[in-house]
Design a protein around this motif. Structure first.
Motif, mmCIF file in Angstrom:
data_model
loop_
_atom_site.group_PDB
_atom_site.id
_atom_site.type_symbol
_atom_site.label_atom_id
_atom_site.label_comp_id
_atom_site.label_asym_id
_atom_site.label_seq_id
_atom_site.Cartn_x
_atom_site.Cartn_y
_atom_site.Cartn_z
ATOM 1 N N PRO A 53 0.795 -1.245 0.000
ATOM 2 C CA PRO A 53 0.000 0.000 0.000
ATOM 3 C C PRO A 53 0.824 1.289 0.000
ATOM 4 C CG PRO A 53 -0.180 -1.113 2.117
ATOM 5 C CD PRO A 53 0.728 -1.948 1.279
ATOM 6 N N LEU A 54 1.817 1.368 -0.909
ATOM 7 C CA LEU A 54 2.617 2.592 -1.070
ATOM 8 C C LEU A 54 2.510 3.077 -2.507
ATOM 9 C CD1 LEU A 54 4.752 4.635 0.044
ATOM 10 C CD2 LEU A 54 6.471 3.177 -1.045
ATOM 11 N N THR A 55 2.310 4.388 -2.685
ATOM 12 C CA THR A 55 2.334 5.016 -4.008
ATOM 13 C C THR A 55 3.494 6.001 -4.035
ATOM 14 O OG1 THR A 55 -0.055 4.820 -4.318
ATOM 15 C CG2 THR A 55 1.048 6.567 -5.554
ATOM 16 N N VAL A 56 4.335 5.916 -5.073
ATOM 17 C CA VAL A 56 5.418 6.895 -5.203
ATOM 18 C C VAL A 56 5.121 7.839 -6.363
ATOM 19 C CG1 VAL A 56 7.220 5.450 -4.174
ATOM 20 C CG2 VAL A 56 6.850 5.377 -6.656
ATOM 21 N N ILE A 57 5.495 9.107 -6.176
ATOM 22 C CA ILE A 57 5.360 10.107 -7.246
ATOM 23 C C ILE A 57 6.735 10.308 -7.865
ATOM 24 C CG2 ILE A 57 4.655 12.479 -7.811
ATOM 25 C CD1 ILE A 57 2.345 11.121 -6.474
ATOM 26 N N LEU A 58 6.816 10.122 -9.189
ATOM 27 C CA LEU A 58 8.072 10.283 -9.927
ATOM 28 C C LEU A 58 7.840 11.250 -11.086
ATOM 29 C CD1 LEU A 58 9.106 6.507 -10.150
ATOM 30 C CD2 LEU A 58 9.916 8.209 -8.504
ATOM 31 N N PRO A 68 -0.022 -3.052 -6.426
ATOM 32 C CA PRO A 68 -0.835 -3.698 -5.387
ATOM 33 C C PRO A 68 -0.308 -5.100 -5.053
ATOM 34 C CG PRO A 68 -2.203 -2.907 -7.201
ATOM 35 C CD PRO A 68 -0.782 -2.827 -7.664
ATOM 36 N N ALA A 69 -0.512 -5.504 -3.795
ATOM 37 C CA ALA A 69 -0.076 -6.833 -3.362
ATOM 38 C C ALA A 69 -1.177 -7.881 -3.525
ATOM 39 C CB ALA A 69 0.358 -6.774 -1.896
#
Ligand code: TXA
Ligand code: MG
Length: 323
Positions: free
Chosen positions: A96-101, A123-124
């Motif tokens: 449940p982690l979202t990264v902004i790149l 998603p897992a």
């Protein structure tokens, strides 16, 4: 409210491949993840992505998260991966982690709401992974609720909001986490946490000790556009309860918390959760149950803003409209 066009038939299936067929034919489909259910479209299909905004009645300036099933797909979406982002990805993907790149050049503007960055998450949930594999291209997905409503944690919640508006729902069990992913902006030297969520900041600090919590938006200018909108709101009025003794009783009042209300049997709906994880997992579905039961005031017991408690209190405060 926009005028939503003609009602369409909403097909519900347990087959990830069948649901993926809708995405591959330029349509949208809801699917389960471990946080909440999402409403997906292929990232490179601008018309399908626009259909997500229409179905949700989502403001056009609120960008979407691209969901992936393999690390290779990040290269299709982002122009660079700074070392700190790579470390967070190594530690927390899938999950449940979202990264902004910084975004790749060929990402349609409708996905990022014109920003130079893109949000990415893996998603897992095993059924989400099967679905994403079958879709082939990355799938952008906001939570599959009507804009402003609590995020859906079951396929039935998606159906209640989206019946007649979307062609397909991929059915599975209830979401395990029950709150959305944590969103971390990795485009500057010091990562910024834009939205609390399923991964607590304490866990992120083990990898990124400098990480800072973004302050709440000033004058409507938010780093993460979604932060400025009212969220997670049931029809009932939400209250934050610190003194349980003062909560009114009666059929129009609901209570959720870690302790029991003094007179649980006198409440319209009452839920005592076993721990913060359970509370977080149940919050949005409790909101929806209260609406169905005609509860008009929901009292949510306050918890410590530590671990998952920080994200839980963020959602409760937003639903109570005090942030
Ligand atoms: O757990 C989740 O993240 C779920 C599931 C379906 O994956 N998705 C979800 O999406 O919660 P949504 O659209 O409801 O929330 C996405 C959040 C919004 O606050 C949005 O503004 C922010 O992420 N966001 C997306 N792209 C961004 C970007 N390029 N820069 C900053 N914030 C961004
Ligand atoms: Mg949402």
């Amino acid at each position: 409210m926009t005028n939503f066009p003609t009602a369409i038939t909403t097909h519900c299936t347990e087959s990830p491949e069948e649901a993926a067929g809708f995405i591959q034919h330029g349509m949208i489909a809801a699917f389960p993840t471990e946080t909440v259910y999402g409403l997906g479209a292929s990232v490179f299909d601008s018309a399908a992505v626009q259909a997500i905004f229409d179905a949700k009645e989502r403001p056009a300036d609120n960008p979407l998260i691209a969901h992936i099933h393999s690390m290779d797909q990040i290269k299709q979406l982002a122009s660079e991966i700074p070392p700190i982002a790579q470390q967070l990805i190594n530690q927390f993907f899938p999950g449940p982690l979202t990264v902004i790149l910084k975004r790749a050049a060929n990402i349609p503007d409708v996905v990022t709401a014109g920003l130079e960055t893109i949000a990415i998450r893996m998603p897992a949930h095993p059924i989400a992974q099967k679905f994403l594999q079958a879709c082939a291209d990355p799938v952008v997905a906001p939570s599959a609720n009507r804009s402003g409503r609590p995020s859906p944690t079951t396929w039935q919640d998606v159906y209640a909001d989206m019946k007649g508006r979307i062609p397909c729902i991929l059915k599975a069990g209830a979401s395990e986490v029950g709150l959305e992913s944590t969103v971390v902006d990795c485009t500057s030297d010091i990562p910024q946490l834009l939205r609390t969520g399923g991964i607590p900041i304490e866990s992120l600090r083990a990898v990124a000790p400098d990480i800072i919590l973004a302050t709440k938006p000033q004058n409507g200018v938010a780093k993460s556009p979604g932060m400025k909108y009212r969220h997670y709101a049931p029809n009932a009025q939400v209250h934050i309860a610190t003194e349980l003794e003062t909560i009114p009783t009666g059929p129009h009042f609901g209570f959720i918390g870690l302790q029991s209300h003094v007179y649980p049997e006198q409440m319209g709906l009452h839920m005592q959760c076993t721990d913060v994880q359970h509370y977080a997992n149940q919050l949005f579905s409790f909101f929806r149950r209260c609406d169905r039961a005609g509860v008009q005031h929901i009292y949510c017991q306050a918890v410590d803003k530590a671990g998952l408690g920080l994200a839980l209190m963020d959602r409760i405060e937003k639903a109570a409209d005090i942030r």
